[in-house]
Scaffold this motif. Structure first.
Motif, PDB file in Angstrom:
ATOM      1  N   LEU A 124       0.820  -1.201   0.000  1.00 56.40           N
ATOM      2  CA  LEU A 124       0.000   0.000   0.000  1.00 56.40           C
ATOM      3  C   LEU A 124       0.856   1.254   0.000  1.00 56.40           C
ATOM      4  O   LEU A 124       1.953   1.282   0.577  1.00 56.40           O
ATOM      5  CB  LEU A 124      -0.914   0.019   1.216  1.00 56.40           C
ATOM      6  N   SER A 125       0.331   2.313  -0.595  1.00 54.51           N
ATOM      7  CA  SER A 125       1.059   3.576  -0.643  1.00 54.51           C
ATOM      8  C   SER A 125       1.366   4.080   0.764  1.00 54.51           C
ATOM      9  O   SER A 125       2.454   4.615   1.014  1.00 54.51           O
ATOM     10  CB  SER A 125       0.248   4.625  -1.418  1.00 54.51           C
ATOM     11  N   LYS A 126       0.439   3.908   1.705  1.00 52.66           N
ATOM     12  CA  LYS A 126       0.660   4.390   3.066  1.00 52.66           C
ATOM     13  C   LYS A 126       1.810   3.639   3.742  1.00 52.66           C
ATOM     14  O   LYS A 126       2.558   4.220   4.523  1.00 52.66           O
ATOM     15  CB  LYS A 126      -0.627   4.274   3.890  1.00 52.66           C
ATOM     16  N   THR A 127       1.983   2.361   3.374  1.00 52.27           N
ATOM     17  CA  THR A 127       3.106   1.589   3.916  1.00 52.27           C
ATOM     18  C   THR A 127       4.423   2.066   3.320  1.00 52.27           C
ATOM     19  O   THR A 127       5.434   2.205   4.021  1.00 52.27           O
ATOM     20  CB  THR A 127       2.917   0.091   3.626  1.00 52.27           C
ATOM     21  N   LEU A 128       4.429   2.320   2.013  1.00 50.88           N
ATOM     22  CA  LEU A 128       5.625   2.837   1.362  1.00 50.88           C
ATOM     23  C   LEU A 128       6.051   4.166   1.971  1.00 50.88           C
ATOM     24  O   LEU A 128       7.243   4.397   2.221  1.00 50.88           O
ATOM     25  CB  LEU A 128       5.379   3.016  -0.139  1.00 50.88           C
ATOM     26  N   LYS A 129       5.081   5.034   2.204  1.00 49.68           N
ATOM     27  CA  LYS A 129       5.399   6.352   2.754  1.00 49.68           C
ATOM     28  C   LYS A 129       5.941   6.229   4.177  1.00 49.68           C
ATOM     29  O   LYS A 129       6.862   6.968   4.565  1.00 49.68           O
ATOM     30  CB  LYS A 129       4.161   7.241   2.718  1.00 49.68           C
ATOM     31  N   ARG A 130       5.408   5.305   4.952  1.00 44.53           N
ATOM     32  CA  ARG A 130       5.892   5.116   6.319  1.00 44.53           C
ATOM     33  C   ARG A 130       7.302   4.527   6.324  1.00 44.53           C
ATOM     34  O   ARG A 130       8.201   5.048   6.982  1.00 44.53           O
ATOM     35  CB  ARG A 130       4.937   4.198   7.090  1.00 44.53           C
ATOM     36  N   GLU A 131       7.500   3.455   5.567  1.00 38.69           N
ATOM     37  CA  GLU A 131       8.794   2.771   5.603  1.00 38.69           C
ATOM     38  C   GLU A 131       9.883   3.554   4.870  1.00 38.69           C
ATOM     39  O   GLU A 131      11.065   3.400   5.171  1.00 38.69           O
ATOM     40  CB  GLU A 131       8.650   1.370   5.015  1.00 38.69           C
ATOM     41  N   GLY A 132       9.475   4.378   3.900  1.00 40.24           N
ATOM     42  CA  GLY A 132      10.454   5.193   3.194  1.00 40.24           C
ATOM     43  C   GLY A 132      10.654   6.557   3.828  1.00 40.24           C
ATOM     44  O   GLY A 132      11.402   7.385   3.293  1.00 40.24           O
ATOM     45  N   ASN A 133       9.964   6.795   4.964  1.00 40.12           N
ATOM     46  CA  ASN A 133      10.080   8.063   5.695  1.00 40.12           C
ATOM     47  C   ASN A 133       9.677   9.256   4.825  1.00 40.12           C
ATOM     48  O   ASN A 133      10.286  10.330   4.876  1.00 40.12           O
ATOM     49  CB  ASN A 133      11.504   8.249   6.220  1.00 40.12           C
ATOM     50  N   TYR A 134       8.624   9.058   4.022  1.00 38.52           N
ATOM     51  CA  TYR A 134       8.117  10.156   3.195  1.00 38.52           C
ATOM     52  C   TYR A 134       7.149  10.984   4.041  1.00 38.52           C
ATOM     53  O   TYR A 134       5.959  10.712   4.112  1.00 38.52           O
ATOM     54  CB  TYR A 134       7.401   9.603   1.960  1.00 38.52           C
ATOM     55  N   ARG A 135       7.697  12.010   4.673  1.00 42.63           N
ATOM     56  CA  ARG A 135       6.902  12.874   5.546  1.00 42.63           C
ATOM     57  C   ARG A 135       7.613  14.211   5.656  1.00 42.63           C
ATOM     58  O   ARG A 135       8.734  14.373   5.174  1.00 42.63           O
ATOM     59  CB  ARG A 135       6.752  12.246   6.934  1.00 42.63           C
ATOM     60  N   LYS A 136       6.948  15.153   6.282  1.00 38.76           N
ATOM     61  CA  LYS A 136       7.558  16.454   6.478  1.00 38.76           C
ATOM     62  C   LYS A 136       8.844  16.308   7.279  1.00 38.76           C
ATOM     63  O   LYS A 136       8.868  15.694   8.345  1.00 38.76           O
ATOM     64  CB  LYS A 136       6.584  17.374   7.228  1.00 38.76           C
TER      65      LYS A 136
END
Length: 226
Positions: A124-136
């Motif tokens: 899931l995209s939300k998992t990718l963003k969490r594990e790849g540290n895609y955040r502010k």
């Protein structure tokens, strides 16, 4: 009249049949008039209180076994299993992703995201963003890299998954689930993707579009495919 584009989508099966018959079918209006789901869908299946195209996207991908992603003009497109190997071959220019990166043709950010998808697919995209540290304050460029990986034929959307509340009821918009074509299609893709020269794959798709879109000019089709 162009009979290939003479259809109306009222049901999920109508959409599946259109994808399988045309091989390539954009979701939204684009530079080729009449060449989209949006222009052929019944109002009741577009935005209404009843389930429609937005709810069908995941089931269509799964049941038709087709690829879905931002493949042309930065817009979402369905591509059948028959035509996706040629699409990926010409967009990849014959490179698998590691070879592209090794030759300096892909950025580190693209590689970082591709490796995450490849290692965890379907994910899931939300998992990718969490594990790849895609955040502010963290890793940047998720959407840019993901769109480029789709356009280059290295990543596809393999499903849309709906979140559920504590009562088991689905809510909100479907969350995109990503995969690589190699893992989504399996050997049917890996055995076919590099069988031809990239230019030959391009010409095959161009000829196919000329067949289903006889009113479109060669210039407009080449521009659409670039």
């Amino acid at each position: 009249m162009n009979t290939d584009l003479d259809f109306i989508i009222r049901t999920k099966d109508d959409l599946i049949n259109a994808v399988q018959r045309l091989g390539i079918l954009p979701l939204f209006q684009n530079s080729i008039p009449g060449f989209s789901v949006e222009e052929h869908v019944a109002p009741s299946a577009w935005f209404s209180d009843e389930p429609g195209v937005w709810e069908w996207k995941g089931p269509v991908i799964q049941e038709a076994g087709c690829a879905y992603g931002k493949f042309f003009e930065k817009k979402a497109v369905f591509i059948s299993a028959e035509w996706f190997p040629d699409f990926a071959n010409y967009r990849r220019d014959g490179y698998d992703f590691d070879a592209r990166f090794d030759d300096g043709l892909a950025s580190y950010k693209d590689k970082q995201l591709f490796d995450l998808v490849d290692a965890r697919a379907p994910v899931l995209s939300k998992t990718l963003k969490r594990e790849g540290n895609y955040r502010k304050g963290g890793t940047t460029g998720f959407d840019t890299s993901m769109n480029r990986l789709q356009a280059q034929g290295y990543v596809v959307i393999s499903n849309f998954v709906y979140m559920k509340d504590r009562y088991g009821k689905e809510y909100g918009w479907g969350v995109a689930e990503y995969s690589t074509p190699e893992k989504f299609f399996g050997e049917a893709f890996t055995n076919a993707v590099y069988q031809r020269q990239p230019e030959e794959s391009f010409q095959r798709i161009l000829e196919h579009l000329h067949t289903i879109l006889p009113d479109a000019s060669d210039k407009s089709l080449r521009s659409f495919l670039k």
